[in-house]
Design an enzyme around this catalytic site. Sequence first.
Site, PDB file in Angstrom:
ATOM      1  N   TRP A  10      11.454  -7.467  27.953  1.00  0.00           N
ATOM      2  CA  TRP A  10      11.168  -6.387  27.006  1.00  0.00           C
ATOM      3  C   TRP A  10      11.343  -6.797  25.543  1.00  0.00           C
ATOM      4  CZ3 TRP A  10      13.710  -1.308  29.337  1.00  0.00           C
ATOM      5  CH2 TRP A  10      12.899  -0.857  30.381  1.00  0.00           C
ATOM      6  N   HIS A 101      13.781 -19.192  25.116  1.00  0.00           N
ATOM      7  CA  HIS A 101      12.457 -18.625  24.853  1.00  0.00           C
ATOM      8  C   HIS A 101      11.943 -19.170  23.518  1.00  0.00           C
ATOM      9  CE1 HIS A 101       9.251 -15.787  24.084  1.00  0.00           C
ATOM     10  NE2 HIS A 101       9.308 -15.441  25.363  1.00  0.00           N
ATOM     11  N   GLU A 150       6.145 -21.478  29.404  1.00  0.00           N
ATOM     12  CA  GLU A 150       5.635 -20.460  28.487  1.00  0.00           C
ATOM     13  C   GLU A 150       4.932 -21.127  27.310  1.00  0.00           C
ATOM     14  OE1 GLU A 150       7.693 -16.567  29.458  1.00  0.00           O
ATOM     15  OE2 GLU A 150       8.015 -17.223  27.418  1.00  0.00           O
ATOM     16  N   GLY A 156       1.940 -13.246  23.863  1.00  0.00           N
ATOM     17  CA  GLY A 156       1.573 -12.080  23.058  1.00  0.00           C
ATOM     18  C   GLY A 156       0.170 -12.132  22.480  1.00  0.00           C
ATOM     19  N   GLY A 209       4.588  -8.066  27.134  1.00  0.00           N
ATOM     20  CA  GLY A 209       3.894  -6.820  26.777  1.00  0.00           C
ATOM     21  C   GLY A 209       3.562  -5.927  27.963  1.00  0.00           C
TER      22      GLY A 209
HETATM   23  P1  PGA Z   1       3.579 -11.688  26.796  1.00  0.00           P
HETATM   24  O1  PGA Z   1       5.041 -12.366  26.637  1.00  0.00           O
HETATM   25  O2  PGA Z   1       3.418 -11.369  28.243  1.00  0.00           O
HETATM   26  O3  PGA Z   1       3.660 -10.481  25.926  1.00  0.00           O
HETATM   27  O4  PGA Z   1       2.588 -12.700  26.357  1.00  0.00           O
HETATM   28  C1  PGA Z   1       5.480 -13.320  27.538  1.00  0.00           C
HETATM   29  C2  PGA Z   1       6.823 -13.856  27.133  1.00  0.00           C
HETATM   30  O5  PGA Z   1       7.050 -14.116  25.948  1.00  0.00           O
HETATM   31  O6  PGA Z   1       7.712 -13.985  27.966  1.00  0.00           O
END
Ligand code: PGA
Length: 227
Positions: A10, A101, A150, A156, A209
Amino acid sequence: MKKKYIIGNWKSNKTSAEVEEWFIQSKDVYEREKNSITDDIRIILCPSFIHLKEAHELSRKYNLPIRLGAQDISPFGAGAYTGEIAASQIADLVEYVIIGHSERRTFLGENETLLTQKTEQVLKAKLIPIYCIQDEKTPIPEGIAMVAYEPVFAIGTGQAETPAKANEIAQKVRQKRKVDTFIYGGSVNPDNIESFLTLGEIDGVLPGGASLTPALFWEMIRNASRT
Ligand code: PGA
């Protein structure tokens, strides 16, 4: 049975009232759709620290099969570290902790030394680190069994990595070291979730998201159940 992980991150979203609303709506969706959710699905939600207790209580109140994770952790133990939250302080609320992250690496300057310290604290508290890597070259500390790939361009942006490439990265990482659970994150949604889970190397996804809206979150879970 091999598990499939759906890990909702979140980030810095939702007020306490919005957290409650998410759970109320989730209760309704879950009641309607629980028969289409398979036993191999493991659902993990990572709200802000301030909402962990509320999420824990609401999840129990509504009988939802949700486990909790934190989005970050102190690199230190309990003690005189103003503003930090030690792993031991949340060990009764969460089972997982996201570490490394890219948003923390970029906006807060977190480096490998710090991330190794965080990993040690999480392992010491007997929690499971979800260690984020940005590509196959990102160093991974000792003791990590769960890795989340990632790629920064996909976070995002609505432009997910191709499932084939994500699967290839998983293979490359697994050639170098033992990883029990490999997760993909970056613009995962109900339409693309199945394509990531059917290639063999990817055990789960980490949507940001799309985890904020109950309807989308549970649709992803339903679709993952079909794979
Ligand atoms: P997203 O984020 O699904 O909004 O692209 C993924 C994340 O940063 O873990």
